[in-house]
Design an enzyme around this catalytic site. Sequence first.
Site, PDB file in Angstrom:
ATOM      1  N   LYS A   1       2.312 -55.842   6.310  1.00 30.40           N
ATOM      2  CA  LYS A   1       1.826 -54.629   6.976  1.00 30.40           C
ATOM      3  C   LYS A   1       3.011 -53.760   7.395  1.00 30.40           C
ATOM      4  O   LYS A   1       4.076 -54.285   7.754  1.00 30.40           O
ATOM      5  CB  LYS A   1       0.998 -55.060   8.187  1.00 30.40           C
ATOM      6  CG  LYS A   1       0.248 -53.967   8.906  1.00 30.40           C
ATOM      7  CD  LYS A   1      -0.629 -54.583   9.993  1.00 30.40           C
ATOM      8  CE  LYS A   1      -1.429 -53.562  10.768  1.00 30.40           C
ATOM      9  NZ  LYS A   1      -2.321 -54.211  11.752  1.00 30.40           N
TER      10      LYS A   1
ATOM     11  N   SER B   1      -7.596 -57.229  13.940  1.00 28.04           N
ATOM     12  CA  SER B   1      -7.133 -56.483  12.769  1.00 28.04           C
ATOM     13  C   SER B   1      -6.797 -57.304  11.535  1.00 28.04           C
ATOM     14  O   SER B   1      -6.500 -56.722  10.492  1.00 28.04           O
ATOM     15  CB  SER B   1      -5.914 -55.650  13.129  1.00 28.04           C
ATOM     16  OG  SER B   1      -6.330 -54.504  13.794  1.00 28.04           O
TER      17      SER B   1
ATOM     18  N   SER C   1      -7.072 -53.032  11.551  1.00 31.63           N
ATOM     19  CA  SER C   1      -6.109 -52.051  11.098  1.00 31.63           C
ATOM     20  C   SER C   1      -5.295 -52.514   9.899  1.00 31.63           C
ATOM     21  O   SER C   1      -4.649 -51.707   9.237  1.00 31.63           O
ATOM     22  CB  SER C   1      -5.160 -51.681  12.238  1.00 31.63           C
ATOM     23  OG  SER C   1      -4.460 -52.835  12.676  1.00 31.63           O
TER      24      SER C   1
HETATM   25  N1  GLN Z   1      -9.632 -52.431  16.109  1.00 34.18           N
HETATM   26  C1  GLN Z   1      -8.865 -52.764  17.262  1.00 34.18           C
HETATM   27  C2  GLN Z   1      -8.184 -51.534  17.806  1.00 34.18           C
HETATM   28  O1  GLN Z   1      -8.420 -50.509  17.287  1.00 34.18           O
HETATM   29  C3  GLN Z   1      -7.924 -53.868  16.945  1.00 34.18           C
HETATM   30  C4  GLN Z   1      -6.625 -53.450  16.403  1.00 34.18           C
HETATM   31  C5  GLN Z   1      -5.715 -54.582  16.076  1.00 34.18           C
HETATM   32  O2  GLN Z   1      -6.090 -55.760  16.112  1.00 34.18           O
HETATM   33  N2  GLN Z   1      -4.464 -54.241  15.803  1.00 34.18           N
HETATM   34  O3  GLN Z   1      -7.437 -51.574  18.719  1.00 34.18           O
END
Ligand code: GLN
Length: 461
Positions: free
Chosen positions: A61, A160, A136
């Site tokens: 990532k 994510s 994400s």
């Molecule tokens: N969807 C969650 C957020 O928007 C989790 C993001 C993540 O785990 N980095 O914060």
Amino acid sequence: MSTSAVSAVREAFARMAEVDAGPTGLNCILWTDESRALVDARAVDDAAAPGALTGMPFVAKDNIATTHLQTTCGSRILEGYVSPYEATVITRLRAAGAVLVGKTNCDEFAMGSSNEYSAWGPVLNPVDRTRVPGGSSGGSAASVAAGIVRIALGSETGGSVRQPASYCGIVGVKPTYGRVSRFGLVAFASSLDQIGVFGATVHDAALALEVIAGRDPRDATSGDCPVTPYRLAATADLTGVMIGRPREYFPASLDPRVAARCDAALDQLRARGADVRDVSLPHTELAIPVYYIIAPAEASSNLARFDGVRYGLRVPSDSLGEMYEHTRTRGFGPEVTRRILLGTYVLSAGYYDAYYRKAQEVRTLIAKDFLEVFDSGVHLLFTPTTPTPAFELGAKSDPYEMYLNDIFTATANLSGVPAISVPIGEIDGLPIGGQLIGRHFEEQAMFRVAFALEAARAEAR
Ligand code: GLN
């Protein structure tokens, strides 16, 4: 089957060219350098002794620091930024013989659940290109699902890795908080962040986690618990394993098709000797409000370092104050801006007690729910990973709607416990994942049952 690291890396790039490139591609990989990857692959092929991952191409990532490719976190504010040092997870994978072939697209600063908040455009779900891959870490998930690589690194703050794994039909792991070094992970919310792995199979994910896990002197928050060979955790017999089915994760409003896939998976575990018991984690419904106070609060502080002075973008202005303002206004996208505003608000003197302190108190209750259930003799919890399969691009324009996606995943981050998403079935051709949640540092037990779920599904086909 590849016979060398060089041919495996060439195959990964060939697959990338086929599915990822151009206006109709998936858009999962942001930065690559084929000739550099081939140099690394040759070195692996020439090495005297093979490592655990010899010749395995992988992607990471774009919020994980690499020294030859950019690390932009999916943000304009870091466009062109190349880290002077490498994340420990990258160093460990490379030392085991794996070869980095690309950095993957993600929601800006890992904030999002659909990959639509990337400054570099959305990623498409390889199973159905009209849908999101989840977020994400959507680019990492899509890279594995599309067959470019078998293992990928992502990051987890609220789901994510697990949520995109569920949407793309692959395996995704969030390790225990402290299990994996975060040296070189760009911080989002430090009390929640953890690097996670995607695998095409449970075995791939287990192998990758085994290599990256363990104490790192460069990360004071990394734990010193021994790392066991997770890839060997599979057993045919689950006798003596007690699985909890938390009722708060199966509300009456849950899509009955999701509940049915989960119950079928639980039946498969029972058939292998496991016991299943209904349990309750009463504070679950508070996880979303608590997460969306704590995560933005920590983000507002962590993201203060992107000021136009030290990294990436700088918008020249008449005064220093204006330079900060213009750089941050132009550099950050709307979701990141929203989180910074929200986080600054809940931390402000007048509201700190009402929001941030309260959220921390409730967070403790959420963590206690897990400890109590595990102390009552339950070894693992089984839940849906997500309330629905992947949604269509553009379907969630309301940020709150988007936040609700994390309902079954954010609890594990708030509590620090490990969790894994394993494909358990399909709904209208779209994959859906089942989640196993374990005790702190007991990834081994989690993998054991994950292997069983995977084997049962393969048999049922
Ligand atoms: N969807 C969650 C957020 O928007 C989790 C993001 C993540 O785990 N980095 O914060």
